[in-house]
Every structure is written in structure tokens, then in C-alpha cells.
Design an enzyme around this catalytic site. Structure first.
Site, short mmCIF file in Angstrom:
data_model
loop_
_atom_site.label_atom_id
_atom_site.label_comp_id
_atom_site.label_asym_id
_atom_site.label_seq_id
_atom_site.Cartn_x
_atom_site.Cartn_y
_atom_site.Cartn_z
N LYS A 209 0.74 -1.17 0.08
CA LYS A 209 -0.02 -0.06 -0.18
C LYS A 209 0.98 1.09 -0.06
CE LYS A 209 -2.64 0.84 3.81
NZ LYS A 209 -3.85 0.69 4.65
N GLU A 215 10.69 -5.65 2.96
CA GLU A 215 10.68 -7.07 2.55
C GLU A 215 10.24 -7.13 1.18
OE1 GLU A 215 9.56 -7.22 7.02
OE2 GLU A 215 9.12 -6.00 5.24
N GLY A 266 -4.24 -3.73 6.00
CA GLY A 266 -3.73 -5.10 5.20
C GLY A 266 -4.29 -6.16 5.60
N ARG A 267 -4.71 -6.49 6.66
CA ARG A 267 -5.39 -7.77 7.17
C ARG A 267 -6.89 -7.89 6.80
NH1 ARG A 267 -4.12 -4.24 11.11
NH2 ARG A 267 -5.84 -3.63 12.73
N GLU A 353 -3.58 -9.17 15.36
CA GLU A 353 -2.95 -7.76 14.79
C GLU A 353 -3.99 -6.65 15.24
OE1 GLU A 353 0.21 -6.79 11.66
OE2 GLU A 353 -1.96 -6.23 10.83
N HIS A 384 -4.37 -35.63 15.47
CA HIS A 384 -3.12 -36.41 15.80
C HIS A 384 -2.09 -35.76 16.10
CE1 HIS A 384 -5.06 -40.17 14.17
NE2 HIS A 384 -5.90 -39.38 13.43
N LYS A 499 10.60 -3.14 13.45
CA LYS A 499 10.87 -2.94 11.94
C LYS A 499 12.15 -1.78 12.22
CE LYS A 499 7.51 -2.53 9.18
NZ LYS A 499 6.15 -2.05 8.69
#
Length: 531
Positions: A209, A215, A266-267, A353, A384, A499
């Protein structure tokens, strides 16, 4: 900047006082005759094709009445209306904060009863403009048959949601189309993802955005180097999803740029171009459109003041009951569907978040527990793996199950009288019963304490529509939790500190003599010299 020391608590509300009293003696499933078919049929709500079965939660009619009163006292429906209409709800009064609208719902508000406020209408118009742009772009690449593979480069919400939903609908993948994801700033991921790809037939989608995500930009440059090494012009293969006017909004560098805005976190961005470009490429525009339609239907449900249909509010109230009154810190999200194998990871981000906060909307410290720790894997594999702790461990872990009546492909096999899907659902239902009832035994190693709460989201089939509804259920469930706690669920300052410190270390790697010393970081870097 204001200094605030006064504490606040939603636990002072009258309904919360009643709930605290009720929580001293919660419903006990281990009492003979307490878990009955009538109870399981009583505690059911339904909307958007989902049935919410919560007879295996430790609630009674009295508890549910108090939870509904708690929601009324917190005015959560009015807050949801404010959010979806475009009021500024991403804010903390009295101290600097983002001060933004929260309008991810506008990215799918194209169907019945759209929002009518000016802010929401303008956001919807902007979103529709990008959808029309995407539709034209998809038609062009379909006609030209230029690309067979799409590589998506993003991180956090730009990766978790799109990746989870791609896997969920992979059975609908268009012939000759393949999608790949790069998120981690790990060179091995880039090299393994690109290995074997025909770059001449590969389209690369870069998502950021701000256009400055470290990254993502690092991975983008690494991927570009592969194209350059093969003599291929990246500008004819790279597209972006970014904010209008960002460094990545550059037609000289990208074949096409699609836009998102500050009012999409973002999420919460999967229904925007962040997920839309990938979904349209992989499955076709109509699949993406059905996905939006399902999400929009749940958006409308979240505005209704009735837990018999408002599933997100019901889910939030049960979370509040388990977290703040029964004091369970985690929630295991277990889909009995392999297609949802990465869905828990996405919702983990949406929840943690959003609601991993410790001050309220006035900047005051809270005196109660907020966001639950969300984790999980698909059943029945999970049985399991970690169910031993869930059944007999010292911590009580509430569970949220997701199940479907029929498989996506409608292909099944009968073994020993039942189909695989019937066996899968039998495991789901059995776990809910076993967790609630437990088991008495003279052998303490075979004793199960029971009273482990759970509920089930049950749908006929996982389709684009039902997947969109499921996504919106979780988005609004998280928002309702935040409204109840009176916290800001829509910023994420907690990710920034690490960050900033990482950038100091990066600068030391880049120029150890020229950059300012960072003793703590340097101590770690020195450890590399001895390897």
C-alpha cells in the site's frame, strides 16, 4: 502528547457484573443429562448459509441474555453502522493516531442495500473503478493468452489472506493457470518459487500500500534480477497493487497499477485488489465476484441486532465470555476442510494484529484481558497432533470448528459403509461432544475432565460465496470484540518497533564503519563472525 494514567474497564457495566456472577458456576456438561439433543437444537443461529452450533459452549439462556445486554450497553451495532458508513473509527481520542475511516466493506458493497452515506458511496465508487479496471485487464490477458503463471510478492495482510483464499478455491483454478507466493525475506523462498518457471509466461504482482515495504521491495528486486538475467524486460511482466501516488504507482515500471487506500487495513484487504487480482487471474472474474457477494451478505448481517442471525456478534460475545469471564487465553480455529489449511493463519493475523491492544479508545490502560491467542490447523490431522493437550492438558482451550456437509469436488469414496466426508464430519462432531462431556475413569490416565467449550460453523459446501461470507464473519467478529472492549482494532503500532530496530541492523550490515554504532545489535552481528 497527552499522558494518561486513568484506567477504564468494560467490566463495570451492569451486564458484566451479572456475567461475573454467572461465571462462578458455569454450565457443567459433566453432570448427567445436561448435554442433550434438545440443548444442541436450542443453541443454534443461522445466516448466509451457515449454521452456528453453540450448544457445546458453557452458556445458559441467562448467560446469553446478559451477553446481549452487554452488547447493547456497549452500543456495538451503532459502532458497526458507523464503521460501515465511513465514520472515522480508526482513532484514539486525545493522542496522535491514524484517524482514518475503516471501509474494507466498501470493496464489496455492490449488491443489495448499499451504504448511502457520502463517505461510503465515494469509497465504493473508487473500489468499483478498480474492479472495472481489473475486469478489462483480465479480459485482455485471457484474449492474448500471454501469461500462465502469477507470482504474488507481499507480506502480512498482502500475503496471508490472498494465499489462504487461493488454496481454499484451488479446485476452481482455470486451465493453464498457476499462482505462486513470495512473502518471507528469505532468499531461499525466492529461488525455490522461481525454479522451473517459464519467466516469459510469468506475471509478477507486487503488493504494498505504501510502496515502501522493505521485505516486498527487496524480494521484488531479487525477482527482477531473474528476469534481467534472462534478457526479459520486467516492465512488461510486473504489475502492482499500491496506494495512488506511491512509489509503486509508476506506469514506467509496471504494466498496470491497481489501487488501494488508507481506509483498507492490510489484514482486511483480501476483498480489495490485494486479493482480487490474484483471484481473478487464477479463477476468473465471476468467481471473484461471487466471493465479494458472499462477503457483502455477511456485512449486512453484521448490522442486524439479533444474534439468531448476526453470527459475527454471536461469535464475539462467546469470545468475550470465554476470555474475560471464564479466563481462557487462547482459541483454536480448526477447519475440518483441507481447503482451509492456511485459513487459521490468516485469521490469526486478523484477530491478533487487531485486538492485541492494551489501551482503550481514549488512550487509557485497560484492566482486563483483550485479544485471544488464535492458532490452529485443519482437522482431522490436528487430532493426531495437539488434541492430547486440548483434551487432557492443564489449560482449557476453547475451539471454533468449521465444517461442510459435502466436499468441494463432490468426489468421494465409500469405505466400510461410510464416505470419507461422513468420516470427516463424524470426527468433527465427536470432538465437540468429547470435549464437553469428558470421560470418567478409575484409571487417572484415561480420565478426561470435560467442560472444554467449543462451537461449530457448519455450511453445506465451501464455495466462493460461502468463503466470502466466512471471511467477513471473522472480520466483523474481531471488530465487535474491539467495540465491546472499547479499543481500536484497526491500527497496528505494535509491529513498528521491531522494524525500526531491524533497519538499524541493516544499516550496520550495509556500512559498518559509516553507520552509527548500535551496541546491542552489534553484539548479535558479532556472533555471525564465529560461524
Amino acid at each position: 502528547m497527552a499522558t494518561v494514567t486513568e484506567e477504564t474497564t468494560f467490566l463495570e457495566n451492569p451486564a458484566a457484573k451479572r456475567l461475573q456472577a454467572l461465571a462462578r458456576h458455569p454450565f457443567d456438561f459433566t453432570v448427567e443429562g445436561h448435554l442433550t439433543p434438545q440443548r444442541l437444537e436450542q443453541f443454534v443461529s443461522e445466516s448466509c448459509g451457515y449454521r452456528f452450533l453453540y450448544g457445546t459452549e458453557r452458556v445458559t439462556e441467562e448467560v446469553m441474555e446478559a451477553l446481549i445486554d452487554l452488547a447493547d450497553e456497549a452500543h456495538v451495532i451503532k459502532k458497526m453502522e458507523a464503521m460501515q458508513s465511513g465514520e472515522v473509527v480508526n482513532c484514539i481520542q486525545g493522542i496522535p493516531s491514524e484517524n482514518r475511516e475503516v471501509l474494507h466493506t466498501a470493496t464489496r458493497d455492490f449488491f443489495e442495500n448499499p451504504q448511502t452515506t457520502q463517505a461510503a458511496k465515494e469509497a465504493t465508487q473508487l473500489s468499483k473503478r478498480e474492479i472495472d479496471k481489473l475486469k478489462a485487464f483480465l479480459a485482455k490477458i485471457d484474449q492474448e493468452n500471454t501469461f500462465s503463471d502469477l507470482v504474488c510478492i507481499g507480506i502480512g495482510g498482502s500475503d496471508l489472506g490472498p494465499r489462504a483464499h487461493y488454496i481454499a478455491l484451488e479446485h476452481l483454478q482455470k486451465k493453464g493457470r498457476h499462482v505462486h507466493f513470495i512473502s518471507n525475506i528469505d532468499p531461499d523462498e525466492v529461488s525455490s518459487t522461481l525454479r522451473g518457471l517459464n519467466l516469459k509466461k510469468t506475471l509478477v504482482l507486487v503488493i504494498s500500500k505504501s510502496g515502501t515495504t522493505l521485505e516486498t521491495l527487496s524480494n521484488e528486486e531479487f525477482v527482477k534480477s531473474y528476469f534481467v538475467d534472462q534478457g526479459i524486460d520486467p516492465r512488461k511482466h510486473f504489475i502492482s497493487v499500491t496506494g495512488e501516488g506511491s512509489p509503486m504507482d509508476d506506469r514506467n515500471q509496471y504494466l498496470e497499477s491497481f489501487y488501494i487506500w488508507d481506509w483498507i487495513g492490510g489484514r482486511y484487504s483480501t476483498t480489495s485488489m490485494v486479493g482480487g487480482v490474484m483471484l481473478g487471474f487464477a479463477f476468473g472474474f465471476e468467481v471473484y465476484w461471487e466471493f465479494l457477494k458472499g462477503a457483502n451478505a455477511m456485512d449486512k448481517v453484521a448490522l442486524t441486532n439479533n444474534i439468531e442471525t448476526n453470527l459475527p456478534l454471536l461469535g464475539a460475545l462467546l469470545s468475550i465470555w470465554n476470555r474475560n469471564f471464564l479466563h481462557h487465553p487462547t482459541l483454536a480455529l480448526i477447519p475440518y476442510s483441507q481447503a482451509l489449511s492456511r485459513f487459521s493463519a490468516h485469521i490469526q493475523q486478523v484477530e491478533m494484529e487487531s485486538n492485541g491492544k492494551r489501551i482503550d479508545h481514549l488512550g487509557r490502560p485497560v484492566r482486563f484481558q483483550t485479544g485471544m491467542i488464535i492458532w490452529g490447523e485443519p482437522g482431522s490431522n490436528a487430532q493426531h497432533s495437539f488434541y492430547q493437550l486440548i483434551h487432557q492438558g492443564t489449560d482449557v482451550v476453547p475451539l471454533e470448528f468449521i465444517g461442510f456437509k459435502v466436499s468441494q469436488n463432490l468426489q468421494d469414496h465409500t469405505y466400510k459403509g461410510t464416505t470419507l466426508q461422513e468420516k470427516l464430519l463424524s470426527n468433527l462432531f465427536a470432538q465437540a461432544i468429547a470435549l464437553a462431556l469428558g470421560q470418567k475413569s478409575d484409571n487417572p490416565n484415561k480420565a478426561f475432565p470435560g467442560n472444554r467449550p467449543s462451537h461449530i460453523l457448519l455450511c453445506k459446501q465451501l464455495t466462493p460465496y460461502s468463503l466470502g461470507s466466512l471471511l467477513a464473519y471473522y472480520e466483523h467478529k474481531v471488530a465487535f470484540e474491539g467495540f465491546l472492549w472499547s479499543i481500536n482494532s484497526f491500527d497496528q503500532e505494535g509491529v513498528q518497533l521491531g522494524k525500526k530496530l531491524a533497519q538499524k541492523l541493516i544499516d550496520r550490515f550495509a556500512d559498518p564503519k559509516g553507520s552509527p554504532p548500535y551496541p546491542l545489535g552489534d553484539a548479535f552481528i558479532k556472533q555471525l563472525d564465529s560461524l
